[in-house]
Design a protein around this motif. Structure first.
Motif, mmCIF file in Angstrom:
data_model
loop_
_atom_site.group_PDB
_atom_site.id
_atom_site.type_symbol
_atom_site.label_atom_id
_atom_site.label_comp_id
_atom_site.label_asym_id
_atom_site.label_seq_id
_atom_site.Cartn_x
_atom_site.Cartn_y
_atom_site.Cartn_z
ATOM 1 N N LEU A 1 -10.109 -1.713 3.338
ATOM 2 C CA LEU A 1 -10.436 -2.050 1.964
ATOM 3 C C LEU A 1 -11.547 -3.087 1.941
ATOM 4 C CD1 LEU A 1 -6.878 -2.366 0.361
ATOM 5 C CD2 LEU A 1 -8.444 -0.428 0.201
ATOM 6 N N SER A 2 -12.352 -3.021 0.894
ATOM 7 C CA SER A 2 -13.433 -3.979 0.688
ATOM 8 C C SER A 2 -13.161 -4.745 -0.592
ATOM 9 C CB SER A 2 -14.786 -3.265 0.601
ATOM 10 O OG SER A 2 -15.071 -2.582 1.814
ATOM 11 N N SER A 3 -13.423 -6.042 -0.557
ATOM 12 C CA SER A 3 -13.213 -6.874 -1.734
ATOM 13 C C SER A 3 -14.408 -6.761 -2.665
ATOM 14 C CB SER A 3 -13.016 -8.335 -1.322
ATOM 15 O OG SER A 3 -14.174 -8.808 -0.647
ATOM 16 N N PRO A 4 -14.185 -6.701 -3.969
ATOM 17 C CA PRO A 4 -15.322 -6.640 -4.905
ATOM 18 C C PRO A 4 -16.084 -7.951 -4.924
ATOM 19 C CG PRO A 4 -13.261 -6.883 -6.090
ATOM 20 C CD PRO A 4 -12.894 -6.682 -4.646
ATOM 21 N N ARG A 5 -17.374 -7.848 -5.149
ATOM 22 C CA ARG A 5 -18.192 -9.054 -5.214
ATOM 23 C C ARG A 5 -17.923 -9.813 -6.509
ATOM 24 N NH1 ARG A 5 -24.229 -7.186 -3.133
ATOM 25 N NH2 ARG A 5 -23.624 -6.589 -1.008
ATOM 26 N N ARG A 6 -17.854 -11.115 -6.406
ATOM 27 C CA ARG A 6 -17.629 -11.955 -7.580
ATOM 28 C C ARG A 6 -18.960 -12.247 -8.254
ATOM 29 N NH1 ARG A 6 -14.001 -16.961 -5.806
ATOM 30 N NH2 ARG A 6 -14.509 -17.466 -7.993
ATOM 31 N N GLN A 7 -18.971 -12.174 -9.573
ATOM 32 C CA GLN A 7 -20.205 -12.364 -10.319
ATOM 33 C C GLN A 7 -20.704 -13.805 -10.269
ATOM 34 O OE1 GLN A 7 -19.584 -10.899 -14.263
ATOM 35 N NE2 GLN A 7 -19.323 -8.773 -13.609
ATOM 36 N N ASP A 8 -19.797 -14.759 -10.036
ATOM 37 C CA ASP A 8 -20.224 -16.156 -10.003
ATOM 38 C C ASP A 8 -20.731 -16.582 -8.639
ATOM 39 O OD1 ASP A 8 -17.779 -15.818 -8.832
ATOM 40 O OD2 ASP A 8 -16.943 -17.713 -9.549
ATOM 41 N N ARG A 9 -20.787 -15.641 -7.674
ATOM 42 C CA ARG A 9 -21.285 -15.960 -6.351
ATOM 43 C C ARG A 9 -22.722 -15.490 -6.192
ATOM 44 N NH1 ARG A 9 -17.322 -17.267 -2.575
ATOM 45 N NH2 ARG A 9 -15.635 -18.344 -3.676
ATOM 46 N N ASP A 10 -23.340 -15.958 -5.128
ATOM 47 C CA ASP A 10 -24.716 -15.578 -4.825
ATOM 48 C C ASP A 10 -24.779 -14.098 -4.473
ATOM 49 O OD1 ASP A 10 -27.334 -15.486 -4.213
ATOM 50 O OD2 ASP A 10 -27.224 -16.728 -2.411
ATOM 51 N N ASP B 1 -4.896 -9.263 2.880
ATOM 52 C CA ASP B 1 -4.645 -9.790 1.546
ATOM 53 C C ASP B 1 -5.257 -8.930 0.454
ATOM 54 O OD1 ASP B 1 -7.168 -10.441 2.488
ATOM 55 O OD2 ASP B 1 -7.349 -12.194 1.193
ATOM 56 N N LEU B 2 -5.863 -7.803 0.794
ATOM 57 C CA LEU B 2 -6.428 -6.899 -0.200
ATOM 58 C C LEU B 2 -5.472 -5.743 -0.438
ATOM 59 C CD1 LEU B 2 -10.145 -6.694 1.017
ATOM 60 C CD2 LEU B 2 -9.143 -8.269 -0.641
ATOM 61 N N SER B 3 -5.437 -5.265 -1.653
ATOM 62 C CA SER B 3 -4.554 -4.143 -1.980
ATOM 63 C C SER B 3 -5.240 -3.270 -3.019
ATOM 64 C CB SER B 3 -3.203 -4.628 -2.511
ATOM 65 O OG SER B 3 -3.369 -5.394 -3.692
ATOM 66 N N ARG B 4 -4.814 -2.027 -3.055
ATOM 67 C CA ARG B 4 -5.401 -1.068 -3.994
ATOM 68 C C ARG B 4 -4.412 0.066 -4.205
ATOM 69 N NH1 ARG B 4 -11.411 1.724 -3.374
ATOM 70 N NH2 ARG B 4 -11.327 3.005 -5.268
ATOM 71 N N CYS C 1 4.166 0.135 6.921
ATOM 72 C CA CYS C 1 3.782 -1.280 6.906
ATOM 73 C C CYS C 1 2.632 -1.554 5.952
ATOM 74 C CB CYS C 1 3.409 -1.726 8.324
ATOM 75 S SG CYS C 1 4.749 -1.576 9.526
ATOM 76 N N ASN C 2 1.646 -0.679 5.903
ATOM 77 C CA ASN C 2 0.460 -0.949 5.087
ATOM 78 C C ASN C 2 0.130 0.160 4.092
ATOM 79 O OD1 ASN C 2 -0.137 0.749 7.246
ATOM 80 N ND2 ASN C 2 -2.277 0.155 7.295
ATOM 81 N N ILE C 3 0.853 1.257 4.101
ATOM 82 C CA ILE C 3 0.617 2.359 3.168
ATOM 83 C C ILE C 3 1.964 2.810 2.620
ATOM 84 C CG2 ILE C 3 -0.397 4.650 2.848
ATOM 85 C CD1 ILE C 3 -2.140 4.151 5.271
ATOM 86 N N ARG C 4 1.999 3.012 1.308
ATOM 87 C CA ARG C 4 3.250 3.432 0.658
ATOM 88 C C ARG C 4 2.922 4.487 -0.390
ATOM 89 N NH1 ARG C 4 6.124 0.873 -3.743
ATOM 90 N NH2 ARG C 4 4.486 -0.721 -3.713
ATOM 91 N N ARG C 5 3.794 5.480 -0.539
ATOM 92 C CA ARG C 5 3.581 6.543 -1.515
ATOM 93 C C ARG C 5 4.799 6.633 -2.429
ATOM 94 N NH1 ARG C 5 1.065 11.616 -1.728
ATOM 95 N NH2 ARG C 5 -0.766 10.581 -0.824
ATOM 96 N N THR C 6 4.558 6.566 -3.745
ATOM 97 C CA THR C 6 5.602 6.734 -4.751
ATOM 98 C C THR C 6 5.182 7.833 -5.715
ATOM 99 O OG1 THR C 6 4.622 5.014 -6.151
ATOM 100 C CG2 THR C 6 6.345 4.328 -4.601
ATOM 101 N N TYR C 7 6.149 8.350 -6.468
ATOM 102 C CA TYR C 7 5.881 9.474 -7.366
ATOM 103 C C TYR C 7 6.525 9.258 -8.717
ATOM 104 C CZ TYR C 7 4.252 12.234 -3.360
ATOM 105 O OH TYR C 7 3.562 12.679 -2.274
ATOM 106 N N GLU C 8 5.909 9.879 -9.726
ATOM 107 C CA GLU C 8 6.464 9.988 -11.068
ATOM 108 C C GLU C 8 6.286 11.428 -11.533
ATOM 109 O OE1 GLU C 8 6.136 6.082 -13.741
ATOM 110 O OE2 GLU C 8 4.186 6.804 -13.037
ATOM 111 N N LEU C 9 7.312 11.957 -12.169
ATOM 112 C CA LEU C 9 7.235 13.289 -12.767
ATOM 113 C C LEU C 9 6.917 13.131 -14.241
ATOM 114 C CD1 LEU C 9 7.677 16.372 -12.238
ATOM 115 C CD2 LEU C 9 9.986 16.031 -13.154
ATOM 116 N N GLU C 10 5.844 13.774 -14.679
ATOM 117 C CA GLU C 10 5.456 13.714 -16.086
ATOM 118 C C GLU C 10 5.621 15.087 -16.720
ATOM 119 O OE1 GLU C 10 1.998 11.483 -18.341
ATOM 120 O OE2 GLU C 10 1.258 13.419 -17.610
ATOM 121 N N VAL C 11 6.357 15.128 -17.809
ATOM 122 C CA VAL C 11 6.564 16.342 -18.591
ATOM 123 C C VAL C 11 5.920 16.108 -19.960
ATOM 124 C CG1 VAL C 11 8.256 17.940 -19.558
ATOM 125 C CG2 VAL C 11 8.724 16.810 -17.375
ATOM 126 N N ARG C 12 5.011 16.980 -20.351
ATOM 127 C CA ARG C 12 4.323 16.878 -21.638
ATOM 128 C C ARG C 12 4.750 18.057 -22.513
ATOM 129 N NH1 ARG C 12 -0.202 13.476 -21.409
ATOM 130 N NH2 ARG C 12 -1.224 14.658 -23.064
#
Length: 526
Positions: A49-58, A292-295, A347-358
């Protein structure tokens, strides 16, 4: 020189307790001095993972990239030379084809914590060790996760066999070949069936002020309004929609969904409700962590989607609290797609699910005037199981621990599956109308299960064996692995598993059939 792996089994994927058998085939064109031939069974879970750049930084500040690596499976077998003729100086093999058999039994659980301790010491050559220090990662003792290749470069879980032909001599490169395979785990033991259901519920009431119908030219037979059209002064209907699954909510890969959809009229009405649209989709969330990064990455699989159904739901003569069940033929013959992986938590990857009925409902017949229409989405957190049941002998041993032989004290306790909560709560998003939603909607559905928190990690790689070094090393077995040590592999049909993306090719630098350099990934490793 060329080296390749030939497997005895032709399974499309392997599972726990399977024995992977095969041969290492080495072709030599001239005399070659070989010190050892080593076969490794490896599984790795890697996140980047890559951290997004902060706008208040150089602007010249570089983005930070974190890589977390876990060796969830590591077994090693030295097929040449045998222990009886072991010689640290190497052996001269004549030209021709040389073959050595090997076999590994796939365990139940991960053991990356013990593997990390072994990988922290890298032996460069005889007598010289290099200690690797870095961030210590928290590890989980969980079932081996399935192969995952749907997010290349960001989240990958790979299983493979690797053969290393170690050539005698300090400056001679070793030759390797890698053969990947798909892994599909055995499902946990299912709980006893209960006469309970998990449900998601939405309630809605259409408005009494219907939009006026378009004016038509008067004729001899249009002096009176049709009795089937609702009166603007009549009370609009109230109703609720339930999507129900057996509790705990468990779906099975490649099987239809055990779903019930109920529509209950809460008040009387002068016109008929119609089912316009029906859709079922499975929403998967892949939780990726790198230090310390997550997505979170969302994936959606549409199981069925039907529109323009125009199916009447009861009749205007129905009294309040009339319950109408949708015809299960809309979904009960459609299995889950074979690209869906079972739920897992590594340890570093997890998969969860939700069933959606429309469910799309109309008040009044579509095409006649301007009936009110609404689409009600209902979501239920679910667990997805692989459908590969554990062997009966293993189930008996797990259910009768008193009959088991005494086990070592360092065995991990047996794993117990976790299920989604069964208490509803108030959601925070509105209904999705088509083409326009009118009236008020009360809604409630089940909340997804909160996942565990994660901490920092580190990336470590296994050392190379020095000439004459013994390649036998086994980590302490878990409880499931210990009691299943003498149980035969799963006997029965295998579920199809396609994964969301094809199996990735070997790492850059690997030369399948012609060997591989000693450190092919030196530039890309963290």
């Amino acid at each position: 020189m060329s080296v390749r792996i030939q497997l005895s089994s032709q399974h499309s994927h392997f599972t726990n307790l399977d024995v992977i058998q095969g041969r290492v085939i080495l072709n030599l064109h001239s005399n070659e001095k070989i010190s050892a031939v080593v076969v490794k069974l490896e599984g790795e879970s890697k996140s980047r993972l890559s951290s997004p750049r902060r706008q208040d930084r150089d602007h010249s500040e570089k983005e930070r990239t974190e890589i977390e690596f876990h060796k969830v499976l590591y077994k090693i077998q030295e097929v040449f030379p045998s222990k009886q003729i072991k010689n640290s100086q190497g052996y001269s093999l004549p030209p021709g084809q040389h073959e050595w058999p090997f076999n590994f039994k796939l365990p139940f659980n991960t053991n990356c914590e013990a593997n990390e301790k072994m990988f922290s010491s890298v032996q460069l050559f005889s007598g010289v060790n290099f200690e690797v220090q870095g961030f210590r990662s928290p590890h989980k003792k969980t079932s081996l996760p399935p192969s995952l290749n749907g997010f290349p470069g960001q989240a990958e879980i790979r299983y493979y066999l690797k053969v290393t032909v170690q050539r005698a001599g300090l400056l001679k490169e070793n030759y390797r070949t890698i053969q990947e395979f798909k892994f599909f785990p055995i499902e946990p033991m299912r709980p006893e069936k209960k006469n309970e259901e998990t449900y998601a519920r939405r309630m809605h009431q259409f408005t009494a002020n219907l939009p006026p119908a378009p004016e038509r030219k008067s004729s001899l037979f249009s002096s009176k309004r049709s009795q089937s059209e609702p009166s603007s002064t009549s009370e609009p209907p109230r109703f609720k929609v339930d999507a129900r699954l057996p509790n705990p909510a468990i779906l099975t890969c490649n099987d239809p969904i055990p779903l019930r959809v109920l529509i209950t009229k809460l008040s009387e009405a002068t016109d008929t409700l119609y089912l316009l649209q029906f859709q079922i989709q499975l929403i998967g969330t892949t939780h990726v962590r790198a230090h310390d990064l997550s997505r979170e990455e969302k994936s959606t699989w549409v199981v069925t989607s039907k529109s323009a159904l125009n199916m009447p739901l009861g009749s205007p003569a129905d009294v309040a609290d009339t319950e109408i069940a949708l015809d299960s033929k809309l979904w009960n013959s459609i299995p889950l797609p074979n690209s869906i992986a079972p739920s897992f938590d590594s340890c570093n990857i997890r998969r969860t699910y939700e069933l959606e009925v429309r469910v799309g409902i109309s008040y009044g017949k579509p095409g006649k005037g301007t009936p009110q229409q609404i689409v009600l989405p209902l979501r239920i957190p679910v667990q997805v199981y692989s459908g590969i049941a554990p062997p009966p002998d293993l189930v008996n041993r797990m259910n009768n621990p008193s009959a088991l032989p005494s086990s070592p004290a360092n065995l991990a306790p047996p794993l117990t599956p976790t299920y989604p909560p069964s208490a509803p709560h108030t959601p925070t998003y509105p209904s999705y109308p088509f083409p326009a939603a009118t009236g008020t909607t009360n809604q409630s559905y089940l909340s997804p299960q909160a996942g565990p928190s994660h901490g920092p990690s580190q990336t470590l790689y296994p050392p190379q064996l020095a000439p004459g070094q013994n390649a036998s090393w086994d980590a302490p077995p878990s409880y499931e692995d210990a009691i299943a040590n003498d149980i035969a592999p799963v006997d029965g049909p295998r579920r199809e598993y396609g994964d969301a993306a094809p199996v990735q090719p070997p790492r850059p630098g690997a030369r399948s059939g012609k060997g591989e350099r000693l450190f092919p990934d030196t530039g890309s490793r963290p």
